[in-house]
Design a protein around this motif. Structure first.
Motif, PDB file in Angstrom:
ATOM      1  N   PRO A 307       0.835  -1.212   0.000  1.00  0.00           N
ATOM      2  CA  PRO A 307       0.000   0.000   0.000  1.00  0.00           C
ATOM      3  C   PRO A 307       0.866   1.256   0.000  1.00  0.00           C
ATOM      4  N   ALA A 308       0.397   2.240  -0.728  1.00  0.00           N
ATOM      5  CA  ALA A 308       1.135   3.499  -0.799  1.00  0.00           C
ATOM      6  C   ALA A 308       1.223   4.116   0.599  1.00  0.00           C
ATOM      7  N   PRO A 309       2.386   4.617   0.942  1.00  0.00           N
ATOM      8  CA  PRO A 309       2.519   5.225   2.275  1.00  0.00           C
ATOM      9  C   PRO A 309       1.633   6.460   2.408  1.00  0.00           C
ATOM     10  N   GLU A 310       1.202   6.676   3.603  1.00  0.00           N
ATOM     11  CA  GLU A 310       0.403   7.865   3.867  1.00  0.00           C
ATOM     12  C   GLU A 310       1.271   9.109   3.669  1.00  0.00           C
ATOM     13  N   PRO A 311       0.743  10.127   2.978  1.00  0.00           N
ATOM     14  CA  PRO A 311       1.551  11.340   2.785  1.00  0.00           C
ATOM     15  C   PRO A 311       1.899  11.978   4.123  1.00  0.00           C
ATOM     16  N   THR A 312       3.143  12.445   4.203  1.00  0.00           N
ATOM     17  CA  THR A 312       3.582  13.111   5.433  1.00  0.00           C
ATOM     18  C   THR A 312       2.887  14.457   5.555  1.00  0.00           C
ATOM     19  N   PRO A 313       2.219  14.703   6.647  1.00  0.00           N
ATOM     20  CA  PRO A 313       1.510  15.990   6.772  1.00  0.00           C
ATOM     21  C   PRO A 313       2.504  17.158   6.774  1.00  0.00           C
ATOM     22  N   VAL A 314       2.149  18.200   6.046  1.00  0.00           N
ATOM     23  CA  VAL A 314       2.996  19.388   5.988  1.00  0.00           C
ATOM     24  C   VAL A 314       2.672  20.275   7.194  1.00  0.00           C
ATOM     25  N   PRO A 315       3.672  20.582   8.008  1.00  0.00           N
ATOM     26  CA  PRO A 315       3.389  21.407   9.186  1.00  0.00           C
ATOM     27  C   PRO A 315       2.926  22.798   8.759  1.00  0.00           C
ATOM     28  N   PRO A 316       2.057  23.403   9.533  1.00  0.00           N
ATOM     29  CA  PRO A 316       1.611  24.762   9.187  1.00  0.00           C
ATOM     30  C   PRO A 316       2.762  25.751   9.312  1.00  0.00           C
ATOM     31  N   PRO A 317       2.698  26.869   8.592  1.00  0.00           N
ATOM     32  CA  PRO A 317       3.762  27.887   8.705  1.00  0.00           C
ATOM     33  C   PRO A 317       3.912  28.350  10.153  1.00  0.00           C
ATOM     34  N   PHE A 318       5.145  28.626  10.550  1.00  0.00           N
ATOM     35  CA  PHE A 318       5.428  29.062  11.921  1.00  0.00           C
ATOM     36  C   PHE A 318       4.720  30.392  12.203  1.00  0.00           C
ATOM     37  N   SER A 319       4.086  30.477  13.336  1.00  0.00           N
ATOM     38  CA  SER A 319       3.432  31.724  13.743  1.00  0.00           C
ATOM     39  C   SER A 319       3.383  31.768  15.266  1.00  0.00           C
ATOM     40  N   GLU A 320       3.873  32.858  15.837  1.00  0.00           N
ATOM     41  CA  GLU A 320       3.883  33.000  17.296  1.00  0.00           C
ATOM     42  C   GLU A 320       3.492  34.425  17.663  1.00  0.00           C
ATOM     43  N   SER A 321       2.617  34.530  18.651  1.00  0.00           N
ATOM     44  CA  SER A 321       2.158  35.841  19.105  1.00  0.00           C
ATOM     45  C   SER A 321       2.321  35.947  20.618  1.00  0.00           C
ATOM     46  N   THR A 322       2.819  37.094  21.076  1.00  0.00           N
ATOM     47  CA  THR A 322       2.997  37.344  22.505  1.00  0.00           C
ATOM     48  C   THR A 322       2.266  38.639  22.853  1.00  0.00           C
ATOM     49  N   ASP A 323       1.213  38.528  23.669  1.00  0.00           N
ATOM     50  CA  ASP A 323       0.437  39.728  24.023  1.00  0.00           C
ATOM     51  C   ASP A 323       0.448  40.002  25.525  1.00  0.00           C
ATOM     52  N   PHE A 324       1.301  39.281  26.282  1.00  0.00           N
ATOM     53  CA  PHE A 324       1.513  39.520  27.715  1.00  0.00           C
ATOM     54  C   PHE A 324       0.284  39.217  28.584  1.00  0.00           C
ATOM     55  N   THR A 325      -0.653  38.389  28.033  1.00  0.00           N
ATOM     56  CA  THR A 325      -1.809  37.983  28.836  1.00  0.00           C
ATOM     57  C   THR A 325      -1.338  37.267  30.101  1.00  0.00           C
TER      58      THR A 325
END
Length: 461
Positions: A307-325
């Motif tokens: 069976p064909a291997p399951e496609p490797t999931p592509v990680p989402p683009p890096f995104s980080e937010s800091t709002d001091f909550t």
């Protein structure tokens, strides 16, 4: 100073020097060597030569470097100062603006008043990196070199480079750092068709250097680029093109032709014998000859395909937010310019306020907050942004910028109006390993200079 020699092909040569204090020796030696070098070049490679000497955001008294790049381009060449990439003197720490060699290449290639039909040449001299000085190469400095190469090529300007001896107080941290810097100076020259001179120990014979540069300046750029392609490819670790690759044991295809013909002839004889023994006309003799060509073998079952291997999931683009909550810094750290600060909430929004005060011996210019990122992907582009505002209208107006690896990626931003939120945004290419991001304050005074920040964001583009 403009030096012009009439004879033959037009050659424009702009000699540009880093004007930090450590380059004074080179400036004097170059100035003293010019006349003799021009005279020797007149004999061995005569040309209609024009030479201009310019300093990057500074000059050297008693030398031919008596004009700056900025002043020449805006007053003599008629360039719009707002379009220049070179940064203003004292806008970068440690005389960095005076060491913006790559930016000077871009500005001169684009805006210098080149003569019609002249070969365009820029000869740059420095003793630290091509972007803002310093001895350690990073992604921003590699990009600066790439940008200088692209701009020089786009404008048909050949770049010659000279890397001199660093000041005794700022040596290269490691031999690897020195080699990395050497590579960038060579790469800038080779990819634009120029000559490179590396003198990280000692000082050159500038009469010979100038003569060689003048003579090399006569050669058309494309011809020089082709001549230097192999050296440039080797420097960058690139494989030779298909037409240049060796075959077999290292000899080319033509040299192997006799062996190839012999092998083909042998194969032809084998096939001829096989046809004679096992061909249709000799089916009755197949058993005697031992030929098995006409036997029907049992069909071989082909195993089912996995069976064909399951496609490797592509990680989402890096995104980080800091709002001091919740008064959380999200691994950001306070720098030396934040002796006073406070978390607070306004209209449901979390902020950090920096209420500067006049305390003897305390300064407020420098790094406010910093964070070291190890999860960014080398070579990918990222956007770094914050929101900031002025909190009072008393005397000193706050000024901020964003930095990566010690270099500004945003213009210096003035928070002029009390209560007005501004967004500072810059882009950068991630380096291998650790990437240092900083929020930087440019005003030292505590008379006013109060401001707040929130919404620190780092996002893959």
């Amino acid at each position: 100073m403009n030096t012009q020699v009439q004879s033959g092909k037009k050659v424009d040569l702009v000699i540009v020097i880093d004007t930090s204090g450590s380059m004074a020796d080179e400036a004097k030696a170059l100035s003293a060597a010019l006349d003799k070098a021009v005279e020797e070049a007149r004999k061995s490679c005569p040309s209609d030569l024009r030479v201009e000497f310019l300093g990057i955001e500074g000059t050297f008294t008693g030398t031919k470097f008596d004009k700056t790049v900025h002043n020449y381009l805006t007053t003599t060449a008629g360039a719009d100062g707002n379009t220049l990439k070179g940064r203003k003197r004292d806008s970068v720490a440690n005389a960095g603006a005076q060491e913006d060699v790559a930016r000077a290449v871009e500005d001169i290639s684009t805006h210098f008043d080149w003569r019609a039909g002249a070969e365009k040449n820029v000869f740059v001299l420095g003793d630290e990196s091509l972007e803002g000085g310093e001895m350690i190469l990073d992604a921003a400095r590699i990009k600066a070199c790439n940008d200088a190469i692209a701009t020089a090529l786009r404008n048909g300007a050949k770049v010659h480079t000279y890397l001199g001896t660093p000041h005794a107080t700022t040596p290269y941290p490691t031999p690897e750092d020195e080699e990395a810097n050497i590579k960038e100076y060579k790469r800038l020259a080779l990819r634009t068709g120029g000559e490179h001179y590396i003198y990280t120990k000692g000082i050159a014979d500038f009469t010979q250097v100038l003569k060689d540069t003048i003579c090399a300046s006569k050669i058309p750029q494309q011809e020089s680029i082709e001549d230097k392609k192999d050296e440039a490819d080797k420097l960058e670790g690139k494989a030779p093109s298909e037409g240049d690759k060796p075959t077999g044991n290292g000899s080319n295809l033509c040299e192997q032709l006799p062996e190839i013909v012999k092998a083909v002839n042998t194969l032809a004889d084998v096939l001829k014998g096989l046809v004679e023994a096992c061909g249709p006309g000799n089916a009755g003799n197949a058993e005697k000859s031992g030929c098995k060509c006409h036997e029907h073998a049992a069909p071989v079952e082909t195993p089912p395909s996995p069976p064909a291997p399951e496609p490797t999931p592509v990680p989402p683009p890096f995104s980080e937010s800091t709002d001091f909550t919740g008064d959380q810094l999200n691994n950001w750290q306070f720098g030396p310019a934040t002796p006073e600060h406070e978390f607070y909430t306004e209209d449901g929004k979390s902020l950090i306020r920096f209420p500067t005060t006049n305390v003897k011996g305390r300064t407020h210019n420098g790094v406010l907050l910093y964070k070291k990122y190890t999860e960014l992907q080398p070579g990918k582009r990222y956007r770094f942004s914050i929101r900031a505002r002025r909190d009072n209208d008393y005397k000193v107006i706050p000024e901020l910028s964003l930095r990566v690896a010690g270099s500004d990626i945003t213009p210096l931003t003035t928070l002029k109006n009390k209560g007005e939120w501004l967004t500072l945004t810059g882009e950068f290419t991630a380096a291998q390993g650790e990437n240092l991001l900083e929020i930087f304050s440019h005003k030292a005074s505590g008379d006013g200079n109060d401001f707040s920040i929130t919404d620190i964001k780092v996002e893959e583009i």
